[in-house]
Every structure is written in structure tokens, then in C-alpha cells.
Design an enzyme around this catalytic site. Structure first.
Site, PDB file in Angstrom:
ATOM      1  N   HIS A 176       0.888  -1.175  -0.070  1.00  0.00           N
ATOM      2  CA  HIS A 176       0.107   0.055  -0.188  1.00  0.00           C
ATOM      3  C   HIS A 176       1.002   1.126  -0.023  1.00  0.00           C
ATOM      4  O   HIS A 176       1.304   1.714   1.168  1.00  0.00           O
ATOM      5  CB  HIS A 176      -0.804   0.009   1.454  1.00  0.00           C
ATOM      6  N   ARG A 201       2.283   8.358  -6.614  1.00  0.00           N
ATOM      7  CA  ARG A 201       1.902   9.702  -7.369  1.00  0.00           C
ATOM      8  C   ARG A 201       2.357   9.832  -8.574  1.00  0.00           C
ATOM      9  O   ARG A 201       1.801   8.880  -9.512  1.00  0.00           O
ATOM     10  CB  ARG A 201       2.384  11.166  -6.557  1.00  0.00           C
ATOM     11  N   ASN A 253      -5.431   5.984  -6.796  1.00  0.00           N
ATOM     12  CA  ASN A 253      -5.971   7.668  -6.789  1.00  0.00           C
ATOM     13  C   ASN A 253      -4.945   8.560  -7.285  1.00  0.00           C
ATOM     14  O   ASN A 253      -4.590   9.538  -6.547  1.00  0.00           O
ATOM     15  CB  ASN A 253      -6.399   7.809  -5.400  1.00  0.00           C
ATOM     16  N   HIS A 279      -5.121  -0.384   6.219  1.00  0.00           N
ATOM     17  CA  HIS A 279      -5.040   0.422   7.507  1.00  0.00           C
ATOM     18  C   HIS A 279      -6.199   0.295   8.420  1.00  0.00           C
ATOM     19  O   HIS A 279      -6.647   1.139   8.641  1.00  0.00           O
ATOM     20  CB  HIS A 279      -4.709   1.866   6.954  1.00  0.00           C
ATOM     21  N   HIS A 331       2.630  14.407   0.542  1.00  0.00           N
ATOM     22  CA  HIS A 331       1.970  15.639   0.139  1.00  0.00           C
ATOM     23  C   HIS A 331       3.192  16.916   0.164  1.00  0.00           C
ATOM     24  O   HIS A 331       4.389  16.537   0.795  1.00  0.00           O
ATOM     25  CB  HIS A 331       0.985  16.200   0.789  1.00  0.00           C
ATOM     26  N   ASP A 365       1.242   2.490   3.922  1.00  0.00           N
ATOM     27  CA  ASP A 365       0.465   3.486   3.393  1.00  0.00           C
ATOM     28  C   ASP A 365       1.134   5.128   3.058  1.00  0.00           C
ATOM     29  O   ASP A 365       0.819   6.162   3.299  1.00  0.00           O
ATOM     30  CB  ASP A 365      -0.883   4.030   4.175  1.00  0.00           C
ATOM     31  N   PRO A 367      -4.774  14.636   3.933  1.00  0.00           N
ATOM     32  CA  PRO A 367      -4.438  13.536   4.712  1.00  0.00           C
ATOM     33  C   PRO A 367      -3.311  12.714   4.239  1.00  0.00           C
ATOM     34  O   PRO A 367      -3.298  12.655   2.906  1.00  0.00           O
ATOM     35  CB  PRO A 367      -5.621  12.883   5.169  1.00  0.00           C
ATOM     36  N   GLY A 368      -2.295  12.333   5.131  1.00  0.00           N
ATOM     37  CA  GLY A 368      -1.273  11.321   4.512  1.00  0.00           C
ATOM     38  C   GLY A 368       0.064  11.852   4.969  1.00  0.00           C
ATOM     39  O   GLY A 368       0.343  12.932   5.249  1.00  0.00           O
TER      40      GLY A 368
HETATM   41 ZN   LIG Z   1      -3.731   4.825   1.071  1.00  0.00          ZN
END
Ligand SMILES: [Zn+2]
Length: 477
Positions: free
Chosen positions: A98, A102, A132, A268, A343, A339, A357-358
């Protein structure tokens, strides 16, 4: 510790030690042994402590043509390159199921080269990337385009998950193009999908079953997430996404899975009660994933660190975190994944409702978890299962996750004694922040070997972009 350990000697003068996947058709990506593949040099790891299933043995590992040829107490065969690994522990390369690499229109956050450099530095020889992206990975064509772009830029082996879509034909095409799973993001679908409707979810599960693909689920029920209109602080923001959103989503997906019988992997997980509800993999085709941040950090970090500790699902209260950590160490959770979700700091510093988030996780997971091993809170065997053997098995990577003859030459050398401090300024990832900043660690990845070539050693990236392979589900390339 032996002063000479980790020394690399080479008798090979020139030539790229990496494989490029030619641009072009699907066939280029499918052929197991492309004629353009140059023969890979041999590598001998001498005198390591080798992890073999349940214990370590002293010995050497010979890798030829990208695969483990021999593991023995002493190997005297000549090799193109040698590593004297005295004092280091050899483990199967880690598999992170996971990550968000990007790239493309989000390359300002992370790209295939920076993300897989971070993976190599963190001991991950294989990563599975999430869909995503911009554009999202929601068709066979887009998956192939992403794979082609990746093939020129990655330093570790990389496979791809794809977005859940309503069209069964598209799911089949994505499977043929090599997808590892269908990602179902319940709070906000990646491709247009009415996830509020059980019938829509049932269709996705049916399509997955038909294509023999697992569904990877982000289990938070949108209806249980409160509006964040008036939120002023990150603590309030976390308060808008309570554990009940996870409980509700997990029980709903379990109920629907019972009807269909497809494989489901829950990403997660933050609550011990969810781990119990999902049960012990592989029975029932259900598996669970925990992250280093949910098992090591609590809500207290959100109050202290704000945006640096903002991710979804969010961090939980301390007592929940403690019990989740136990679920991980006892083996009730199936895998650890990072995960890794980078950013820019500029984006992260925006007001809470706008802050994405992240957190990056590829370069912190292993030093943090090795520290737990050194403290006696986690066994090395369990760590290898959670970070390598189980994720490899779960996602059909049958030649990875174990150190044995004929397995892929994906190996890491770990220095269990090395002390360090988490320093985001030194990350190879573009995201130079971490809620673990300043944490003291003991245990570090010394060398990362991917397909028989050294990609990372002693703080430096040695591999070239394009040296990793694009992985296709169900195929050994
Ligand atoms: Zn994720």
C-alpha cells in the site's frame, strides 16, 4: 561489529545492471523473458546471518540472473560482485502492498524515481501502488500507460492496484493488464461509483470474483463521517472521523462478502475489534493490514504535531493503539503496510479542512519496527512475516517473501545494532516531514538488493531509474 562489514567489491567494470522494459505494446510487458533483457551479473553475499523461515543461520547467498542460486555455509564460486556481510542479517526483501507513488500530474508530491528510492532506502524491494492518481488508474489503457512510464523510472519492483469501477468488462481488462487488486475507497470513490448503494458494492465484488482479483477496501463509512465545516484544529478534524465509521464499513463489507465469496483485503485497520471481526487470514479469504503509525502513535500526536500527524483513517486513542499493537505482534493482523502518502509541506500546512491527509512512511517503517524488535516487543520472525512473507503470498508474488533457492534475488541486509534518529530532511521521498521526526531508533537497513543488483547501500542510492521491474499480477517476469 566487524569493521569490514558491508564492503562491496566488484570485478565488473561496465554495463548497466538493470532491465528496461521496452515501450510499446502489452506484449512487451507480458513476455516473461524479453530478448532485450541483458543477462544480469552474479552477486555473492558472504558470511551473513541469513533468515530462513524460523531462525538465522550463518552463510552465503549466491544470486545469478536475478534469482537466488544457492544458499550455503560457504560458497567459493566466483561472482561478478561480492558483499562481505559479516555482522549483518539477510532478510527477504520487504513488500509494501500500500503506497502512493503519485507521479504524472501529482509528480510535484512524489514521482516514480523519488518514491521507489525511498522504498529502496527503507528496505522495500517491491511496492504496490494505489490508483488515486491524476489521471486515476481506472482502465486497462491507463494502467498500461502508468506501467510504461514507471518502467523507465522505478528502482524497485512495482505493481499496481486499480480503482473500483462499475463496468465488469473494464475490471477484466485491468486484470489482463496486470492489476493486483481493485481498490474500493468507501469515503470518496476514486472513479464515479454510488458506494452508498449495497447493490453497487455487490456488483464490484462480483466483478472482482469473476476476474479472480482481491478487493482492497478503505473501510470508513461516509455516512458516519461528520461535516468539517466549523473545524478549527486537527484534533477536531480527527474527532469528526471516529472509530464507528470503520466499524460500520467493516461489518457492511463482511456482510456483502458473505453473499459473494470474493477475496477482501482491509487496508489500514485502526481498531482491534475490526481485526477480530475480519478473523485470521487465510481462512475465509479475508485479510487485514495495519500501519506503523496506527500501531505506534495515538491522538496525542495530533494535538502535539497537527498536520504532521494528519492521515485517514486518523490516529486513535492511546488505549486503542496499544491493543492494535498487540494484534500486530501476536499475528492476528495479516500484514504491515506503510500507506506512504506524500504531500508538499505547503499543502499540509493549509487549514485543517483543506490539509490533505497522509504521511510518508517508506523510510521510517523498518527502523521503527527494528527498534521494537530490539526492545523485545516484536519478534524478528513476526516482522518478516508481516512485512515480506505474508504480503507476497497475499498478492500472489510466489517467488518473493522468502529466502530460498530459486526465489527472486530481492534481499536486504540489516544492521540490527545501528542507532539512528528519524530525520525527514534526509528522506529520498519528496515529502520531508514525519510525525516520527526525532525518534531514536536502533536497527537499520544497510543494503537493498533488487533482482540481484544492489540498489541502496549505506545511505546511498546506487541503482538507476528503470532498474526495477513492473510486476503483473500472476506472472513471474
Ligand atoms: Zn492509502
Amino acid at each position: 561489529m566487524n569493521a569490514k562489514h558491508g564492503r562491496i567489491t566488484s570485478s565488473r567494470k561496465t554495463g548497466p545492471s538493470y532491465v528496461r522494459i521496452a515501450q510499446g505494446t502489452l506484449d512487451n510487458l507480458t513476455s516473461p523473458e524479453s530478448e532485450e533483457t541483458p543477462s544480469l551479473p552474479s552477486l555473492l553475499i558472504r558470511d551473513a546471518h541469513i533468515w530462513t523461515e524460523h531462525r538465522t543461520i550463518r552463510g552465503s547467498i549466491l544470486i545469478e540472473r536475478g534469482r537466488i542460486q544457492r544458499i550455503a555455509r560457504k560458497i567459493s564460486a566466483p561472482a561478478g560482485e561480492e558483499i562481505l556481510a559479516q555482522g549483518l542479517v539477510a532478510l527477504p526483501g520487504l513488500v509494501d502492498a500500500h503506497v502512493h507513488l503519485r507521479d504524472m500530474r501529482l509528480a510535484y508530491k512524489e514521482d516514480f524515481t523519488s518514491g521507489t528510492s525511498a522504498a529502496a532506502a527503507g528496505g522495500f524491494t517491491t511496492v504496490l501502488d494505489m490508483p488515486n492518481t491524476l489521471p486515476p488508474t481506472d482502465s486497462g489503457q491507463r494502467l498500461l500507460e502508468k506501467a510504461r512510464r514507471a518502467s523507465k523510472n522505478i528502482l524497485v519492483n512495482t505493481g499496481f492496484h486499480v480503482a473500483a469501477v462499475g463496468d465488469r468488462g473494464a475490471v477484466k481488462t485491468m486484470k489482463m493488464a496486470g492489476a493486483f487488486s481493485i481498490k474500493l475507497y468507501l469515503p470518496k470513490p476514486i472513479a464515479p461509483l454510488d458506494v452508498g448503494d449495497d447493490l453497487t458494492i455487490v456488483e464490484v465484488l462480483k466483478a472482482a470474483k469473476e476476474a479472480s482479483l482481491p478487493v482492497t477496501v478503505h473501510a470508513e463509512d461516509a455516512a458516519q463521517i461528520e461535516s468539517t465545516g466549523e473545524v478549527q484544529t486537527f484534533k477536531e478534524l480527527v474527532g469528526s472521523r471516529l472509530g464507528r465509521a470503520e466499524t460500520s464499513a467493516v461489518s457492511r463489507i463482511l456482510r456483502l462478502q458473505k453473499q459473494i465469496g470474493c477475496r477482501i483485503h482491509f487496508c489500514h485497520i485502526t481498531l482491534p475489534s475490526s481485526i477480530s471481526a475480519i478473523g485470521n487470514w487465510p481462512s475465509g479469504g479475508l485479510s487485514s493490514e495495519v500501519t506503523p503509525h496506527h500501531t505506534l502513535l495515538s491522538e496525542d500526536s495530533v494535538e502535539k504535531l497537527g498536520w504532521k500527524a494528519w492521515m485517514v483513517p486518523p490516529l486513535r486513542p492511546r488505549h486503542v493503539r496499544n491493543r492494535l499493537f498487540s494484534e500486530m505482534t501476536t499475528g492476528n493482523a495479516t500484514i504491515i503496510a506503510t500507506d506512504h502518502a506524500p504531500h508538499t509541506i505547503k499543502e499540509k500546512r493549509l487549514p485543517p479542512q483543506k490539509s490533505p491527509p497522509g504521511i510518508p512512511g517508506l523510510e521510517t517503517a523498518m527502523p521503527l519496527m527494528l527498534t521494537m524488535v530490539n526492545k523485545g516487543k516484536l519478534s524478528l520472525g513476526r516482522l518478516v512475516s508481516l512485512l515480506s512473507t505474508n504480503p507476497a503470498k497475499l498478492f500472489g508474488l510466489s517467488s518473493k517473501g522468502r529466502l530460498r533457492e530459486e526465489a527472486d534475488g530481492d534481499i536486504i541486509l540489516v544492521d540490527m545494532k545501528k542507532k539512528g534518529k528519524i530525520d525527514p530532511d534526509k528522506f529520498f521521498s519528496k515529502a520531508h516531514y514525519s510525525p516520527f521526526e526525532g525518534w531514536k531508533t536502533q536497527g537499520a537497513v544497510h543494503t537493498t538488493i533488487v533482482n540481484g543488483s544492489i540498489v541502496y547501500s549505506n545511505g546511498k542510492i546506487i541503482g538507476k531509474p528503470g532498474s526495477g521491474k513492473v510486476l503483473r499480477n500472476g506472472r513471474r517476469e
